[in-house]
Design a protein around this motif. Structure first.
Motif, mmCIF file in Angstrom:
data_model
loop_
_atom_site.group_PDB
_atom_site.id
_atom_site.type_symbol
_atom_site.label_atom_id
_atom_site.label_comp_id
_atom_site.label_asym_id
_atom_site.label_seq_id
_atom_site.Cartn_x
_atom_site.Cartn_y
_atom_site.Cartn_z
ATOM 1 N N ALA A 75 9.484 2.612 16.033
ATOM 2 C CA ALA A 75 9.711 3.386 15.012
ATOM 3 C C ALA A 75 8.471 2.986 14.167
ATOM 4 N N GLY A 76 7.436 2.587 14.821
ATOM 5 C CA GLY A 76 6.146 2.336 13.926
ATOM 6 C C GLY A 76 6.209 0.495 13.711
ATOM 7 N N ASN A 77 7.421 -0.268 14.117
ATOM 8 C CA ASN A 77 7.490 -1.633 13.885
ATOM 9 C C ASN A 77 6.293 -2.490 14.692
ATOM 10 N N ILE A 78 5.709 -1.964 15.839
ATOM 11 C CA ILE A 78 5.103 -2.703 16.800
ATOM 12 C C ILE A 78 3.851 -2.710 16.264
ATOM 13 N N GLY A 79 3.086 -1.461 15.893
ATOM 14 C CA GLY A 79 1.877 -1.338 15.087
ATOM 15 C C GLY A 79 1.692 -2.011 13.866
ATOM 16 N N ALA A 80 2.889 -1.825 12.898
ATOM 17 C CA ALA A 80 2.939 -2.694 11.797
ATOM 18 C C ALA A 80 2.752 -4.115 11.942
ATOM 19 N N GLU A 81 3.740 -4.602 12.704
ATOM 20 C CA GLU A 81 3.478 -6.071 12.768
ATOM 21 C C GLU A 81 2.280 -6.444 13.358
ATOM 22 N N LEU A 82 1.505 -5.930 14.176
ATOM 23 C CA LEU A 82 0.364 -6.194 14.942
ATOM 24 C C LEU A 82 -0.608 -6.449 13.392
ATOM 25 N N VAL A 83 -0.572 -5.397 12.569
ATOM 26 C CA VAL A 83 -1.424 -5.746 11.274
ATOM 27 C C VAL A 83 -0.987 -6.680 10.496
ATOM 28 N N ALA A 84 0.385 -6.647 10.284
ATOM 29 C CA ALA A 84 0.692 -8.004 9.360
ATOM 30 C C ALA A 84 0.098 -9.405 9.847
ATOM 31 N N LYS A 85 -0.178 -9.446 11.164
ATOM 32 C CA LYS A 85 -0.327 -10.697 11.750
ATOM 33 C C LYS A 85 -1.997 -10.729 11.915
ATOM 34 N N SER A 86 -2.577 -9.778 11.468
ATOM 35 C CA SER A 86 -4.270 -9.712 11.696
ATOM 36 C C SER A 86 -4.847 -10.657 10.737
ATOM 37 N N ALA A 87 -6.259 -10.695 10.825
ATOM 38 C CA ALA A 87 -6.739 -11.581 9.836
ATOM 39 C C ALA A 87 -6.984 -10.630 8.732
ATOM 40 N N PRO A 88 -6.762 -11.521 7.592
ATOM 41 C CA PRO A 88 -6.960 -10.403 6.210
ATOM 42 C C PRO A 88 -8.327 -10.345 5.665
ATOM 43 N N ASP A 89 -9.113 -9.625 6.506
ATOM 44 C CA ASP A 89 -10.563 -9.554 6.227
ATOM 45 C C ASP A 89 -10.925 -8.138 5.956
ATOM 46 N N GLY A 90 -10.154 -7.094 6.153
ATOM 47 C CA GLY A 90 -10.376 -5.752 5.991
ATOM 48 C C GLY A 90 -10.892 -4.940 7.346
ATOM 49 N N TYR A 91 -10.732 -5.682 8.417
ATOM 50 C CA TYR A 91 -11.249 -4.926 9.450
ATOM 51 C C TYR A 91 -10.295 -4.444 10.333
ATOM 52 N N THR A 92 -9.029 -4.818 10.063
ATOM 53 C CA THR A 92 -7.699 -4.207 10.693
ATOM 54 C C THR A 92 -6.665 -3.680 9.483
ATOM 55 N N LEU A 93 -6.882 -2.363 9.424
ATOM 56 C CA LEU A 93 -5.947 -1.592 8.695
ATOM 57 C C LEU A 93 -4.648 -0.831 9.214
ATOM 58 N N LEU A 94 -3.606 -0.734 8.386
ATOM 59 C CA LEU A 94 -2.608 0.142 8.931
ATOM 60 C C LEU A 94 -2.719 1.507 8.401
#
Length: 326
Positions: A75-94
């Motif tokens: 229900a979207g949790n897999i993609g959201a988790e990926l972004v939550a754990k990505s580098a906070p540099d603006g190059y990975t958004l959800l």
């Protein structure tokens, strides 16, 4: 001694400025490489449609590639988790949804991310009503006829969704609670496969996001009974609302960009400004309205407040319906 200390302070300040300069420059120059927008659902659904339209405009504005990366599941949790754990540099958004950032926190016993603490809201892009659609073989043409038919055939009708925890799922649960009908929920990994089975007759009805069902409704492959917003949708002006027959019923979806928590405010401001500029154009209004969506926009703070209000609203729906996912 004073002169020496003053010299040291000035030298230290100069050194700090040299170190900080590339960081400041990097933020001002953002983006300097491709940006990825993660869509936590399969291609073809409403989240994907809105994300691709947004990505195209950002790419044109920045002269930099903006890629849509579909990461469906849970229900979207897999993609959201990926972004939550990505580098906070603006190059990975959800491209977050009402499911990933309002419903799932109440519905799932265990969440792989904190939908508030792990994200920085950027901008609310659009809202859409859901639409109650049935396979044309189901012998009903109105909401009252559907309620009567389901009550006469308890447990025989299945309603599809794009996944447990989505507004599509909770719209069905809310309908069950408010009308007393008995239907079986059948979750899919996105709207596209759910619609395929609905058109094929494997399931009988669905409260789908309007944009992904609109073409099938116009082609006569699905019958639209009502929309879930409080007012009629411009894309389907002849279709009534569920609330016309079930007073107080309302269950809309929304879509917005979020970044990992800790993303520099300057980067968030730049993305927000560019998307807001596009949403204000006649082209965006025409394109999104034609899909059945309503333009949103606003500041990151507005989006944060919206998430807070929606979380409280859907927590009550989840509690009242008794729906739970392990």
């Amino acid at each position: 001694m004073f002169r020496l200390n003053l010299y040291c302070v000035r030298a230290f300040a100069a050194a700090l400025a040299i170190v900080a300069a590339p960081v400041a420059f990097g933020q001002a120059a953002y983006p300097t490489k491709p940006v990825r927008i993660v869509v936590p659902f399969p291609a073809g659904g409403t989240t994907d449609i809105i994300a691709r339209a947004t990505a195209q405009k950002l790419s044109e504005a920045w002269g930099q590639q903006v890629i849509v990366d579909n990461r469906p599941g849970a229900a979207g949790n897999i993609g959201a988790e990926l972004v939550a754990k990505s580098a906070p540099d603006g190059y990975t958004l959800l491209m977050g949804t009402v499911g990933t950032h309002a419903i799932n926190s109440s519905l799932y016993a265990k969440m792989p991310y904190d939908h508030v603490k792990d994200f920085a809201p950027v901008i609310l892009v659009a809202g859409v009503p859901n639409v109650l659609v049935v396979n044309p073989e189901v012998p009903v043409k109105t909401v009252p006829e559907l309620i009567a038919y389901v009550k006469a055939n308890p447990g025989k009708l299945n309603f599809a969704s794009s996944g447990s925890g989505t507004s599509i799922h909770l719209s069905g649960e809310l309908f069950k609670t408010m009308t007393g009908v008995q239907m079986t929920h059948v979750p899919y990994k996105g709207s596209a496969p759910a619609l395929t089975d609905l058109i094929g007759g494997q399931v009988q009805l669905m409260f789908d996001n309007l944009p992904s069902s609109l073409a099938f409704i116009k082609a006569g492959k699905l019958r639209a009974l009502a929309v879930t917003s409080t007012t009629r949708a411009a894309a389907l002006p002849d279709v009534p609302t569920v609330a016309d027959f079930v007073p107080g019923f309302e269950a809309s979806s929304w879509f917005g960009l979020l970044a990992p928590a800790g993303t520099p405010p300057a980067v968030i401001a730049k993305i927000n400004g560019e998307v807001a500029k596009w949403l204000a154009t006649p082209e965006a209004r025409e394109k999104l309205t034609a899909q059945g969506a309503n333009i949103a926009g606003g500041a990151p703070e507005d989006f944060a407040k919206h998430i807070q209000a929606e979380t409280a609203k859907w927590a009550k729906v989840v509690k009242d319906s008794g729906a739970k996912v392990d």
